[in-house]
Design a protein around this motif. Structure first.
Motif, short mmCIF file in Angstrom:
data_model
loop_
_atom_site.label_atom_id
_atom_site.label_comp_id
_atom_site.label_asym_id
_atom_site.label_seq_id
_atom_site.Cartn_x
_atom_site.Cartn_y
_atom_site.Cartn_z
N LEU A 28 0.85 -1.20 0.00
CA LEU A 28 0.00 0.00 0.00
C LEU A 28 0.88 1.25 0.00
CD1 LEU A 28 -2.89 1.15 0.27
CD2 LEU A 28 -2.57 1.11 2.74
N ARG A 62 2.30 1.73 -3.44
CA ARG A 62 1.35 2.27 -4.41
C ARG A 62 1.03 3.73 -4.12
NH1 ARG A 62 -3.67 -0.74 -4.31
NH2 ARG A 62 -3.07 -1.52 -2.27
N ALA A 63 1.01 4.08 -2.83
CA ALA A 63 0.77 5.48 -2.47
C ALA A 63 1.91 6.36 -2.97
CB ALA A 63 0.61 5.61 -0.96
N ASP A 98 1.71 6.96 -6.63
CA ASP A 98 0.71 7.93 -7.05
C ASP A 98 1.11 9.37 -6.76
OD1 ASP A 98 -1.16 6.44 -8.30
OD2 ASP A 98 -2.80 6.89 -6.93
N ASP A 99 1.62 9.62 -5.58
CA ASP A 99 1.94 10.99 -5.19
C ASP A 99 2.94 10.96 -4.03
OD1 ASP A 99 2.03 13.59 -4.27
OD2 ASP A 99 -0.09 13.96 -4.64
N ALA A 131 2.31 13.64 -1.23
CA ALA A 131 1.20 13.34 -0.33
C ALA A 131 1.55 12.16 0.55
CB ALA A 131 -0.06 13.04 -1.14
N GLU A 135 -1.27 3.11 -17.00
CA GLU A 135 -2.28 3.89 -16.30
C GLU A 135 -2.51 5.16 -17.06
OE1 GLU A 135 -0.41 3.95 -12.55
OE2 GLU A 135 -1.62 2.30 -11.78
N ILE A 170 -5.47 9.89 -14.64
CA ILE A 170 -6.85 10.24 -14.27
C ILE A 170 -6.90 11.74 -14.05
CG2 ILE A 170 -8.62 9.95 -12.52
CD1 ILE A 170 -7.57 7.19 -12.00
N ARG A 183 -9.69 14.84 -13.61
CA ARG A 183 -11.07 15.33 -13.59
C ARG A 183 -11.06 16.74 -14.18
NH1 ARG A 183 -13.28 16.61 -9.44
NH2 ARG A 183 -15.39 16.00 -9.87
N ARG A 195 -4.68 16.20 -3.20
CA ARG A 195 -3.61 15.21 -3.37
C ARG A 195 -3.98 13.81 -2.89
NH1 ARG A 195 1.25 18.46 -3.60
NH2 ARG A 195 2.46 16.58 -3.67
N CYS A 196 -5.11 13.30 -3.35
CA CYS A 196 -5.45 11.90 -3.06
C CYS A 196 -4.56 11.00 -3.90
CB CYS A 196 -6.90 11.61 -3.43
SG CYS A 196 -8.03 12.39 -2.34
N PHE A 197 -4.47 9.74 -3.46
CA PHE A 197 -3.81 8.75 -4.31
C PHE A 197 -4.85 8.28 -5.31
CE2 PHE A 197 -1.76 8.17 -0.04
CZ PHE A 197 -0.65 8.93 -0.35
N GLY A 198 -4.80 8.83 -6.53
CA GLY A 198 -5.87 8.67 -7.49
C GLY A 198 -6.17 7.24 -7.88
N HIS A 199 -5.15 6.38 -7.91
CA HIS A 199 -5.38 5.02 -8.37
C HIS A 199 -5.76 4.07 -7.23
CE1 HIS A 199 -2.92 6.76 -11.63
NE2 HIS A 199 -3.79 6.12 -12.35
N LEU A 200 -5.71 4.56 -6.01
CA LEU A 200 -6.12 3.74 -4.87
C LEU A 200 -7.61 4.01 -4.60
CD1 LEU A 200 -3.04 3.66 -4.62
CD2 LEU A 200 -3.29 3.88 -2.17
N GLU A 226 -8.52 2.55 0.66
CA GLU A 226 -7.07 2.37 0.69
C GLU A 226 -6.36 3.69 1.01
OE1 GLU A 226 -6.09 -1.29 -2.41
OE2 GLU A 226 -6.50 0.69 -3.22
N GLN A 257 -12.50 4.28 -6.94
CA GLN A 257 -11.15 4.78 -7.14
C GLN A 257 -11.15 6.27 -6.80
OE1 GLN A 257 -9.78 3.73 -11.02
NE2 GLN A 257 -7.65 3.88 -10.42
N GLY A 270 -9.46 8.79 -7.60
CA GLY A 270 -9.30 9.75 -8.68
C GLY A 270 -10.61 10.11 -9.38
N PHE A 271 -11.60 9.24 -9.23
CA PHE A 271 -12.87 9.49 -9.92
C PHE A 271 -13.95 10.04 -9.00
CE2 PHE A 271 -11.11 6.15 -12.83
CZ PHE A 271 -10.94 7.02 -13.89
N THR A 272 -13.61 10.33 -7.75
CA THR A 272 -14.63 10.91 -6.87
C THR A 272 -14.65 12.42 -7.05
OG1 THR A 272 -13.05 11.05 -5.07
CG2 THR A 272 -14.38 9.06 -5.16
N SER A 273 -15.68 13.06 -6.49
CA SER A 273 -15.83 14.51 -6.69
C SER A 273 -14.79 15.27 -5.87
CB SER A 273 -17.22 14.93 -6.25
OG SER A 273 -17.30 14.92 -4.84
N GLY A 274 -14.67 16.55 -6.18
CA GLY A 274 -13.68 17.38 -5.49
C GLY A 274 -13.92 17.40 -3.98
#
Lengths: 300, 274
Positions: free
Chosen positions: A172, A175-176, A179-180, A183, A294, A297, A299, B99-104, B108, B145, B147-151
């Protein structure tokens, strides 16, 4: 019928060889995920690891002991890399890191040869490169025992790593970080430790891949270049995806063998060396992020 | 802790320089009393984020350095620590831009917040349930996931993730950024709840002065790296100058603080007023 069986043999041999490409590609993926850099030293790590392993064997250490000592050694290589290369270069551009890995590759190649010499070594795993009798008898297929073992070992290692990433705390964390990193460090994930783990894992993967290849072709410098076959594998599979590395490796393995056998003669043979790169170019045109890469992603 | 003031964070006259040349913060001093919410207000480039990163030691990762002054967190001088060590001491920063972990997945992401703690699987589950108690909305989205949730959901994930580290102090950098007023209110409600029920002290950087002051105990207004004004949140909300500049209640055009102070001293007419 004979024709068809021969085709199956070619494909199976290709797929089994492909698992080894997958394994080396996995080493690249690990490091790419954690530090977004293509680790050019991966080939050198394969060479370094297996040469050290053979070296320990020659010192009279038993197989298992040599294996674990080499793993410790690869951990040490990972540690030194983290401390001496990655840490000082933290927050530098990815290009800088890329150049650093090229340098690291030269250092590892040099160290390995300085320590263990330059001649080609034989590595006997006790598994011959001959067809397995019962498959030959029952299905009429010639499948090498070494190919099959290599394929199984690679598959097991890949599955274990995939499970570790999915289900463990360390996975975990990795993977974190992938991603960033910013963060990840803000919530207390220690980047240095993650890097160390990743490089050690890449070292273990390199060792196993090196052993499989070394058993077939001898432990020699050419392993470094062979490992670069991972590049087309990653272009096809995607740089940051473990399933991508697996599927990419299988595609490259199977297609290069099939192309070699059926298309090779028109080019005077030996197209195995470059055919995968041509395939990779077509993939770049069609799907630049790779099959499993990947997509970013974003938005809107 | 009766006679002396019990401050969880004390920043004394810090100066921060990026890349050895660019000064982002010139002279900022502030204190966060234990268990309180303190708002750090100011426009873009005022030095809010830089101040927070100086406290959480995230500065080093951006080649910034505290060159003058001192920061004391919970009695410990903040000097050479790294962010992981600060998290270990109970201070967690929620970075600007979520700064979320978009792919988690959402869950997670939140579990990753407990990385610094040694918890068993059951303990993690228990902590998770507690966190979901504050962030109901995330429970429904736990398998999505991130990365796909709202702001708004991502902002909640970021705060929830930080809470999993069991902080004594949270540094929140612009939690309202880019969110609809309703969501901003929802997030600030949760922040207030966390402050009251979990006793976590909060230093909050915001551009949204109105919302921030309504939810904080104390406020500091900074501009170009200097503290221009500070006081209780209530006093700042009623301050004519603050109303004028930051709350948009003024009839005059927008100016900056320096101009107002200049005008007040009545040495010369305001040059910047259009």
């Amino acid at each position: 019928m004979i024709e068809f069986l021969f085709f199956i043999e070619v494909v199976v041999a290709g797929l089994l060889a492909g698992t080894m490409y997958s394994l080396v590609a996995l080493g690249f993926v690990l490091i790419y995920k954690a530090s977004s850099t293509f680790n050019f030293a991966q080939g050198a790590m394969v060479f370094f690891a297996v040469l050290a392993f053979v070296g320990f064997m020659e010192l009279g250490l038993p197989f298992v002991v040599s294996f674990f000592v080499t793993i410790l050694l690869m951990g040490l290589v990972g540690f030194c890399t983290e401390r001496l290369v990655l840490k000082p270069l933290m927050n530098q551009s990815e290009d800088t890191l890329l150049m650093a890995t090229i340098g690291l590759g030269f250092v590892l190649e040099g160290l390995a040869q300085a320590a263990w010499g330059v001649e080609v070594r034989r590595l006997d795993l006790g598994i011959g490169d001959f067809p397995i009798p019962w498959i030959m008898d029952s299905a009429g297929l010639f499948i090498s025992a070494l190919d099959l073992t290599a394929g199984l070992v690679s598959a097991i290692l890949i599955i274990v790593l995939a499970l570790i990433f999915k289900y463990t705390k360390m996975g975990l964390g990795l993977r974190a970080v992938a991603d960033d990193p910013g963060a990840a460090s803000s919530i207390g994930i220690p980047l240095g430790n993650i890097m160390l783990l990743v490089w050690t894992a890449a070292g273990i993967v390199a060792l196993v891949a090196g052993m499989m290849w070394g058993a077939r072709a001898g432990v020699q410098f050419a392993l470094v270049d062979l490992a670069l076959k991972a590049l087309p594998v990653l272009i096809i599979g995607g740089f940051s995806s473990i399933p991508g590395a697996i599927v990419g490796g299988l595609i490259i393995g199977a297609s290069e063998k099939v192309l070699e056998v059926y298309v090779g003669p028109y080019f005077g043979g030996a197209i195995e060396g470059w055919a995968p790169y041509v395939l990779a170019i077509f993939f770049l045109l069609w799907r630049p992020e790779g099959l499993y890469g990947e997509k970013i992603i974003r938005r809107v | 802790m009766t006679a002396e003031t019990d401050n969880i964070l004390e920043i004394d006259a810090i100066e921060v320089i990026y890349d050895s040349v660019i000064a982002a913060v010139h002279d900022v001093s502030l204190t966060v009393p234990r268990g309180k919410i303190v708002a750090l207000l100011g426009g873009n480039g005022a030095g809010k984020s830089t101040t927070l990163k100086a406290v959480s030691t995230m500065l080093a990762a951006e080649r910034g350095m505290v060159t003058k002054g001192t920061i004391t967190y919970d009695g410990t001088p903040v000097k050479t620590q790294n962010p992981a060590e600060m998290v270990g001491l109970g201070m967690v920063q929620v970075l600007e831009g979520r700064r979320c972990f978009g792919h988690l997945t959402v869950e997670e992401n939140i579990i990753a917040g407990a990385y610094s703690r040694r918890l068993s699987k059951q303990e993690i589950r228990a902590e998770l349930e507690k966190i979901y108690g504050y962030f109901n909305r995330l429970k429904d989205r736990r398998r999505s996931q991130a990365g796909f949730t709202s702001g708004g959901e991502q902002q909640m994930v970021a705060v929830a993730r930080a809470m999993m580290a069991k902080p004594k102090m949270l540094l929140l950098d612009e939690p309202s950024m880019g969110l609809a007023p309703q969501l901003v209110a929802e997030i600030f409600n949760i922040v207030n709840e966390l402050n009251q029920k979990e006793g976590v002290s909060i230093l909050l950087a915001e551009q949204n002065t109105n919302v921030a002051l309504r939810n904080a105990d104390y406020g500091y207004i900074i501009e170009t790296g200097h503290v221009m004004l500070h006081g209780t949140a209530k006093s700042l909300l009623n301050d004519e100058k603050v109303k004028d500049l930051y709350l948009g209640i003024s009839k005059e055009g927008r100016k900056n603080f320096r101009d107002v102070l200049r005008k007040e001293s009545a040495l010369r007419p305001d040059l910047h007023q259009g």
